[in-house]
Design a protein around this motif. Structure first.
Motif, mmCIF file in Angstrom:
data_model
loop_
_atom_site.group_PDB
_atom_site.id
_atom_site.type_symbol
_atom_site.label_atom_id
_atom_site.label_comp_id
_atom_site.label_asym_id
_atom_site.label_seq_id
_atom_site.Cartn_x
_atom_site.Cartn_y
_atom_site.Cartn_z
ATOM 1 N N LEU A 83 0.815 -1.215 0.000
ATOM 2 C CA LEU A 83 0.000 0.000 0.000
ATOM 3 C C LEU A 83 0.848 1.264 0.000
ATOM 4 O O LEU A 83 0.457 2.290 -0.522
ATOM 5 C CB LEU A 83 -0.890 0.023 1.238
ATOM 6 C CG LEU A 83 -2.291 -0.513 1.083
ATOM 7 C CD1 LEU A 83 -3.015 -0.447 2.416
ATOM 8 C CD2 LEU A 83 -3.052 0.281 0.044
ATOM 9 N N ALA A 84 2.047 1.159 0.608
ATOM 10 C CA ALA A 84 2.870 2.355 0.764
ATOM 11 C C ALA A 84 3.760 2.615 -0.436
ATOM 12 O O ALA A 84 4.356 3.677 -0.540
ATOM 13 C CB ALA A 84 3.730 2.240 2.014
ATOM 14 N N LEU A 85 3.872 1.659 -1.335
ATOM 15 C CA LEU A 85 4.824 1.820 -2.431
ATOM 16 C C LEU A 85 4.091 1.689 -3.763
ATOM 17 O O LEU A 85 3.748 0.594 -4.160
ATOM 18 C CB LEU A 85 5.901 0.728 -2.315
ATOM 19 C CG LEU A 85 7.189 0.946 -3.074
ATOM 20 C CD1 LEU A 85 7.887 2.186 -2.594
ATOM 21 C CD2 LEU A 85 8.099 -0.245 -2.906
ATOM 22 N N PRO A 86 3.817 2.810 -4.448
ATOM 23 C CA PRO A 86 3.107 2.711 -5.720
ATOM 24 C C PRO A 86 3.877 1.825 -6.698
ATOM 25 O O PRO A 86 5.104 1.882 -6.746
ATOM 26 C CB PRO A 86 3.061 4.153 -6.227
ATOM 27 C CG PRO A 86 3.404 4.999 -5.086
ATOM 28 C CD PRO A 86 4.193 4.184 -4.139
ATOM 29 N N ILE A 107 4.361 1.899 -9.788
ATOM 30 C CA ILE A 107 5.176 2.522 -10.827
ATOM 31 C C ILE A 107 6.587 2.826 -10.293
ATOM 32 O O ILE A 107 7.580 2.665 -11.000
ATOM 33 C CB ILE A 107 4.452 3.762 -11.398
ATOM 34 C CG1 ILE A 107 4.854 4.002 -12.846
ATOM 35 C CG2 ILE A 107 4.684 5.004 -10.595
ATOM 36 C CD1 ILE A 107 3.871 3.509 -13.835
ATOM 37 N N LEU A 108 6.679 3.194 -8.997
ATOM 38 C CA LEU A 108 7.996 3.477 -8.407
ATOM 39 C C LEU A 108 8.808 2.198 -8.262
ATOM 40 O O LEU A 108 9.997 2.151 -8.592
ATOM 41 C CB LEU A 108 7.836 4.128 -7.034
ATOM 42 C CG LEU A 108 7.198 5.502 -7.020
ATOM 43 C CD1 LEU A 108 7.136 6.025 -5.609
ATOM 44 C CD2 LEU A 108 8.000 6.449 -7.884
ATOM 45 N N VAL A 141 6.909 -0.599 7.933
ATOM 46 C CA VAL A 141 6.774 -0.362 6.492
ATOM 47 C C VAL A 141 7.959 0.457 5.972
ATOM 48 O O VAL A 141 8.523 0.156 4.913
ATOM 49 C CB VAL A 141 5.431 0.322 6.174
ATOM 50 C CG1 VAL A 141 5.357 0.694 4.708
ATOM 51 C CG2 VAL A 141 4.283 -0.587 6.525
ATOM 52 N N GLY A 201 -0.880 7.955 -2.502
ATOM 53 C CA GLY A 201 0.140 7.091 -3.091
ATOM 54 C C GLY A 201 -0.040 6.945 -4.588
ATOM 55 O O GLY A 201 0.874 7.174 -5.376
ATOM 56 N N ILE A 245 12.891 7.690 -4.500
ATOM 57 C CA ILE A 245 11.899 6.674 -4.133
ATOM 58 C C ILE A 245 11.719 6.632 -2.627
ATOM 59 O O ILE A 245 10.593 6.511 -2.125
ATOM 60 C CB ILE A 245 12.314 5.319 -4.708
ATOM 61 C CG1 ILE A 245 12.343 5.512 -6.215
ATOM 62 C CG2 ILE A 245 11.391 4.209 -4.267
ATOM 63 C CD1 ILE A 245 12.268 4.348 -7.048
ATOM 64 N N ILE A 270 4.234 9.090 1.423
ATOM 65 C CA ILE A 270 2.988 8.328 1.365
ATOM 66 C C ILE A 270 2.706 7.664 2.713
ATOM 67 O O ILE A 270 1.581 7.718 3.226
ATOM 68 C CB ILE A 270 3.071 7.271 0.247
ATOM 69 C CG1 ILE A 270 3.196 7.962 -1.104
ATOM 70 C CG2 ILE A 270 1.856 6.372 0.263
ATOM 71 C CD1 ILE A 270 3.631 7.049 -2.218
ATOM 72 N N ILE A 271 3.747 7.083 3.312
ATOM 73 C CA ILE A 271 3.568 6.415 4.604
ATOM 74 C C ILE A 271 3.110 7.421 5.659
ATOM 75 O O ILE A 271 2.189 7.158 6.433
ATOM 76 C CB ILE A 271 4.878 5.719 5.039
ATOM 77 C CG1 ILE A 271 5.194 4.576 4.081
ATOM 78 C CG2 ILE A 271 4.764 5.193 6.466
ATOM 79 C CD1 ILE A 271 6.603 4.032 4.200
ATOM 80 N N ASN A 309 -0.571 8.400 5.039
ATOM 81 C CA ASN A 309 -1.464 7.314 5.453
ATOM 82 C C ASN A 309 -1.562 7.236 6.974
ATOM 83 O O ASN A 309 -2.634 7.009 7.526
ATOM 84 C CB ASN A 309 -0.970 5.973 4.911
ATOM 85 C CG ASN A 309 -1.217 5.844 3.420
ATOM 86 O OD1 ASN A 309 -1.891 6.674 2.823
ATOM 87 N ND2 ASN A 309 -0.667 4.824 2.817
#
Lengths: 283, 307
Positions: A123-126, A128-129, B15, B241, B279, B286-287, B290
């Protein structure tokens, strides 16, 4: 067909279903028959005919590309890559996801914990990346892309299946199967699986659509399949250079992606109403 | 609540560790950074390479290097670029505002469009405006974002010459990139607004508001919308995300000076520390979002904390 078994046959007139079937069926048929429809394979270079606009010559209804190749033939043949990536990766992900979801939901424990933590990471890592990183390192190509898509998507199915197993495993029909000593493998695949497959099919249809979008994005960015193989993303990357003078080179491959994905989304939406009335896959 | 907070933070830390580990591992697969760093530096002996490895800590085992990277991350040090040795944190710091500006512009467009459309669909449930909005949203969901961007350029830059086709200069350069991501986000959000609104419209306080004789607009936009806002903000937050992933691609079409462009330049130049930095920062972003959304939701809705 699948739908004959369902009471929702009455909804056959449903606009979504008809349009979806027409789009997906028509495009898939054209791609499967492309060897017969376009014997030249859209690879005949004819520089005298380069960048012809659509309908300028009856032999080239969608015009020609910068090397004078038939754009219609290339758009149809280019769909093969997208369909392959979309379907194979969804099939791979669904198989792994179903097994992991059944096991993690039924037995719980360490596998269950691993699946759920993997889901957090995903969920945390799209995608595409993740794809950019790995493809920059190990290279693009059809197989690598399919493997990456499978790795990043099986968790969705595992979570969906796990949730259904948790709600089903204390029901009477499972308890009675356990009581008469049915083996676990049989309980998982013959008793549980048929009862939770509906939402999985819905998710799969939507995932094929999504995978086609991801594949074309990556190929467009130069990180996907080999540029010498005709593919929608690759043709768009090529056509962008000629946007000022030859709009058709960029318009038609994109339109092909849009219509294919739209067809799959329409079917997915219709399937959701039919197979998943409680809306487990809706959000 | 303390338990929920603790568990949720622990999860976020896990995560972060997993994501950075995956990215570092992928980057290490690329081969020997010392050789890449030495490219174009003329004749290089094995002894030179050894000195570079020593200086960069590359002779350490992978885990030690990873811990080093984490230690650097804590103080905002992401290493140095292979190209000219610029601090990666400087490069990322310069590109991040452009990406964030585009992300918020897209979110703004999508919220401004999807709330009225979603409410309209919910109110006219099953009738033609609802069906029309449903079909439009399906079409929006099916657009490849980069192709939508190209089509906007074809229409507004090449045909009508109204908007600049690339770069980030002035408000007019925001229109097409924000519209591209905004349209695609709107397609999802309209359905979210519709579903949430349908639930809310069934509730008793909406009936009370109607019974009091309040106007339709006040009932929908004041009473109902406010009560929808908590789930909606959660969904909008969780979309971040996907939104950033999409922006990375769209930036490429518009030559937007953000993290996506930086990442692709890094890929082309095989400048892996920069790629790793981009990255890592995007994932952290994103983390964090969320996490904040979950905590906010937990604060407002006690039912969430029990999970």
């Amino acid at each position: 067909m699948l739908s004959l078994n369902f009471p929702s046959l009455r909804r056959f007139k449903n606009f979504e279903f008809i349009l979806g079937i027409l789009l997906v069926g028509g495009i898939a048929a054209a791609i499967l028959l492309s060897g017969w429809l376009f014997p030249g394979g859209g690879s005949d270079i004819n520089l005298a005919m380069r960048l012809l606009p659509p309908m300028a010559e009856s032999a080239y209804p969608l015009g020609t590309d910068p090397l004078g190749r038939d754009l219609l033939a290339r758009v149809v043949i280019g769909g093969e890559i997208s369909l392959k990536v979309g379907v194979y990766s969804a099939l791979g992900a669904v198989m792994i996801g179903i097994v992991m979801g059944l096991v993690s939901g039924y037995y719980g424990g360490i596998i269950d914990m691993l699946v759920m933590r993997f889901a957090d990471v995903q969920l945390a890592l799209p995608f595409i990346l993740l794809a950019i990183t790995f493809i920059a390192v190990i290279g693009g190509g059809l197989t690598n892309m399919i493997i990456l898509l499978i790795i990043s998507q099986w968790v969705q199915y595992a979570r969906l299946v796990r949730g259904s197993v948790l709600s089903l495993k204390d029901r009477e029909f499972i308890l009675s199967a356990q009581a008469i000593g049915v083996r676990d493998v049989r309980i998982l695949f013959q008793h549980l699986l048929p009862n939770l497959i509906g939402p999985v099919i819905v998710l799969m249809t939507l995932n094929v659509a999504n995978n086609i979008l991801l594949e074309s994005s990556l190929t467009f960015l130069g990180l996907g399949v080999d540029p010498s193989v005709p593919s929608w993303g690759g043709m768009l990357a090529e056509g962008r250079t000629y946007l000022q003078t030859a709009w058709w080179v960029s318009v038609f491959p994109g339109l092909a992606i849009l219509l294919t994905v739209l067809g799959l989304n329409l079917l997915g939406d219709w399937l959701r109403d039919t197979l998943d009335p409680t809306g487990r896959t809706s959000l | 609540m303390a338990k929920f907070l603790f568990y949720r933070l622990l999860q976020a830390v896990f995560v972060v560790l997993a994501v950075t580990l995956i990215v570092s591992f992928a980057i290490r697969l690329t081969g020997d950074p010392a050789v890449m760093l030495a490219q174009g530096a003329g004749s290089i002996t094995e002894a030179d390479l050894e000195r570079i490895r020593e200086a960069l800590g590359l002779n350490q085992p992978f885990i030690a290097q990873y811990l080093d990277f984490l230690r650097g991350l804590l103080v905002g040090d992401l290493g140095r670029s292979f190209m000219g040795g610029t601090q990666v944190s400087d490069l990322v710091g310069r590109a991040l505002p452009a990406t964030l500006a585009l992300a918020f512009a897209s979110l703004f467009v999508s919220i401004a469009v999807s709330i009225p459309l979603g409410i309209k669909a919910a109110v006219s449930r099953g009738r033609w405006p609802d069906q029309l909005i449903r079909v439009l949203s399906l079409i929006g969901l099916s657009f490849p974002n980069f192709w939508l961007a190209i089509m906007l350029v074809l229409l507004f830059s090449i045909t009508f010459n109204l908007l600049p086709p690339s770069g980030m200069e002035g408000w007019s350069s925001f229109v097409m990139p924000a519209a591209t991501m905004g349209i695609i986000l709107t397609a999802t959000n309209v359905r979210l607004v519709r579903t949430t609104m349908l639930d809310t419209l069934r509730s008793q306080y909406v009936m009370v508001a109607r019974a009091k004789g309040l106007s339709n607009t006040v009932v929908l936009y004041k009473h109902a919308l406010r009560n929808c806002s908590i789930p909606l903000i959660t969904y909008f937050g969780l979309q971040f995300g996907g939104l950033l992933g999409g922006i990375v691609v769209v930036e490429r079409v518009f030559n937007w000076p953000g993290l996506g462009t930086l990442a692709f330049e890094a890929v082309a130049a095989r400048d892996y520390p920069v790629l790793q930095g981009v990255i890592t920062v995007l994932s952290l972003l994103i983390i964090t979002i969320n996490l904040l959304v979950d905590i906010a939701y937990g604060l407002v809705d006690p039912r969430v904390r029990k999970d």
